[in-house]
Design a protein around this motif. Structure first.
Motif, PDB file in Angstrom:
ATOM      1  N   ILE A 303       0.855  -1.180   0.000  1.00 35.78           N
ATOM      2  CA  ILE A 303       0.000   0.000   0.000  1.00 35.78           C
ATOM      3  C   ILE A 303       0.891   1.230   0.000  1.00 35.78           C
ATOM      4  N   VAL A 304       0.611   2.175  -0.880  1.00 39.31           N
ATOM      5  CA  VAL A 304       1.482   3.348  -0.989  1.00 39.31           C
ATOM      6  C   VAL A 304       0.771   4.664  -0.681  1.00 39.31           C
ATOM      7  N   SER A 305      -0.582   4.681  -0.749  1.00 36.78           N
ATOM      8  CA  SER A 305      -1.289   5.934  -0.480  1.00 36.78           C
ATOM      9  C   SER A 305      -2.750   5.646  -0.160  1.00 36.78           C
ATOM     10  N   ILE A 306      -3.410   6.655   0.387  1.00 33.91           N
ATOM     11  CA  ILE A 306      -4.845   6.557   0.672  1.00 33.91           C
ATOM     12  C   ILE A 306      -5.497   7.904   0.420  1.00 33.91           C
ATOM     13  N   ASP A 307      -6.640   7.863  -0.227  1.00 29.79           N
ATOM     14  CA  ASP A 307      -7.445   9.054  -0.474  1.00 29.79           C
ATOM     15  C   ASP A 307      -8.700   8.920   0.373  1.00 29.79           C
ATOM     16  N   GLY A 308      -8.692   9.597   1.547  1.00 23.99           N
ATOM     17  CA  GLY A 308      -9.796   9.465   2.488  1.00 23.99           C
ATOM     18  C   GLY A 308     -11.093  10.036   1.965  1.00 23.99           C
ATOM     19  N   MET A 309     -11.010  11.056   1.115  1.00 26.67           N
ATOM     20  CA  MET A 309     -12.229  11.679   0.593  1.00 26.67           C
ATOM     21  C   MET A 309     -12.988  10.718  -0.316  1.00 26.67           C
ATOM     22  N   VAL A 313      -7.577   3.518  -2.200  1.00 24.06           N
ATOM     23  CA  VAL A 313      -6.257   3.113  -1.737  1.00 24.06           C
ATOM     24  C   VAL A 313      -5.355   2.873  -2.952  1.00 24.06           C
ATOM     25  N   GLY A 314      -4.182   3.515  -2.950  1.00 23.27           N
ATOM     26  CA  GLY A 314      -3.215   3.258  -4.008  1.00 23.27           C
ATOM     27  C   GLY A 314      -2.280   2.131  -3.596  1.00 23.27           C
ATOM     28  N   PHE A 315      -2.067   1.177  -4.481  1.00 19.00           N
ATOM     29  CA  PHE A 315      -1.181   0.059  -4.154  1.00 19.00           C
ATOM     30  C   PHE A 315      -0.343  -0.330  -5.359  1.00 19.00           C
TER      31      PHE A 315
END
Length: 439
Positions: A303-309, A313-315
């Protein structure tokens, strides 16, 4: 074949290779090595980063052309040494030991003095005087009224340059060992998680360690300004299910195990809980952002990022060294590309994780050994002279003996002159009331 031999024995080639290695070392110093691609993109831009990556400037010391330079320099040193060794060996081990009449004038320092003393006494005193100043003395030829003596010391100094070559060669071998079998990578571990996977800073290469590294506790302190003050990790090594080593590490105080160093290098925020389903088998993996976990042989995911809005999830999927980026919605099952495994991000927590730099440098002790030999060789080559002395002792009567003495050295002629004067001074003080004039 002769042209190839002459090419590799060329001093010009050695100078060129040394200049190239110096240049690449400067590049490796100016451009930080093995960093996250995002850092390179942020600092240099996409075009420059692609050029650096193509040329190998982001990992200079593991690039094929750097290894080639080391190999070429090693070959050059070996061939140069082989080519010049027979001549040096002959000079050192097969000297002319008799001083012919009149040849003393061609030497760097010489004296000719007649002593009012018996022949044997002068000869014995002369041999003893040379031995006191650590010369190896040899009576080469004895005639009825004439004796030839040869003395030398520090003959090993002739080979100082080869000791330097050997030291450089060992250093190069150490560098090659590290370049081929060494590595530098990273691990991101949240509290309570363990992993045996080390990611390279660039590319998709991942190494599986033969043991697990567990973060028991991670502590970070901040200044009032918000800048990090200190971060400390309580790390354990787990092997065969048992804790074999535990240590608190901080910056410049690493943990070492089986030749692998674990440095406190950074920190981050984010821990994901992943549900994996393969057939009827369901498992949950807790992993820090950026830390891979194994899906199948040769296939990893992180997992490399997360967009809470948008709850995205970027993976990344690393499939046998090839990295591909994807996005997925949280709580929604997805099939990991290229596998039969389904995954879903079950939860994400904004907790801190420790960033460890993992380094293996198997050539370190080889380089240290080579450096010691190199320094020793430089001391011998520059500060220890090889000195040779020829003596012709002639009987001029019952109580008169003529001594012709001369010497040469590869460095420090003044020191040789002082040494010869000291040896003659012993004879003068023993046999002369008044100092005799030189002839």
């Amino acid at each position: 074949m002769k042209k190839l031999y002459d090419f590799f024995s060329s001093v010009k080639l050695a100078i060129f290779l040394l200049l190239m290695l110096a240049t690449t070392s400067i590049i490796g110093t100016i451009i930080e090595q093995q960093k996250d691609p995002i850092q390179y993109l942020r600092e240099y831009g996409e075009t420059t980063y692609k050029i650096f990556k193509f040329l190998g400037f982001t990992d200079v010391y593991h690039s094929w052309w750097y290894i080639l330079l080391l190999v070429l320099l090693a070959i050059n040193l070996i061939v140069c040494s082989i080519k010049r060794l027979p001549k040096i060996w002959k000079i050192a081990k097969e000297p002319k030991k008799i001083l012919p009449e009149g040849q003393e004038k061609n030497l760097k320092a010489y004296h000719s003095i007649t002593f009012p003393a018996p022949f044997e006494k002068v000869k014995n005193s002369l041999i003893e005087a040379f031995r006191r100043v650590r010369y190896k003395v040899e009576v080469v030829e004895e005639q009825e009224d004439k004796t030839y003596i040869f003395a030398d010391k520090n003959v090993f100094a002739r080979f100082g340059v080869y000791i330097v070559h050997l030291g450089v060669l060992i250093v190069l071998i150490g560098g090659l060992i590290t370049a081929i079998w060494g590595y530098r990578g990273y691990m991101n571990l949240a509290e309570g998680t363990a992993s045996n996977l080390v990611s390279f800073f660039t590319g998709g290469k991942i190494i599986e360690l033969p043991f697990y590294v567990k973060c028991n506790k991670f502590k970070i302190d901040f200044y009032p300004s918000g800048m990090p003050k200190a971060y400390i990790s309580d790390i354990s090594i787990i092997e065969n299910g048992k804790e074999v080593l535990r240590k608190q590490i901080k910056v410049n105080d690493p943990l070492k195990y089986k030749g692998i160093y674990f440095y406190q290098a950074s920190y981050g925020q984010g821990e994901a809980f992943i549900q994996l389903k393969k057939g009827d088998n369901i498992t949950t993996v807790a992993v820090a952002f950026g830390q891979p976990f194994k899906v199948e042989d040769g296939v990893y995911m992180r997992i490399v990022s997360i967009d809470g809005m948008r709850m995205l999830v970027g993976f990344e999927v690393i499939d046998h060294g090839k990295v591909k980026d994807y996005q997925a919605k949280m709580f929604t099952p997805y099939q990991i590309p290229g596998t039969n495994v389904l995954f879903a991000v079950a939860d994400v927590k904004p907790v801190f994780y420790t960033g460890l730099q993992v380094s293996r440098d198997p050539g370190t002790w080889v380089v240290w050994l080579g450096s010691i030999i190199l320094i020793l060789g430089l001391i011998i080559a520059f500060f220890i002279p090889h000195r040779r002395v020829w003596v012709r002792i002639e009987k001029k009567g019952e109580d008169r003996t003529k001594v012709v003495i001369g010497g040469t050295t590869n460095k420090g002629t003044e020191g040789l002159s002082q040494e010869l004067e000291g040896v003659l001074g012993v004879l003068k003080s023993s046999y002369c009331q008044n100092t005799p004039k030189e002839e």
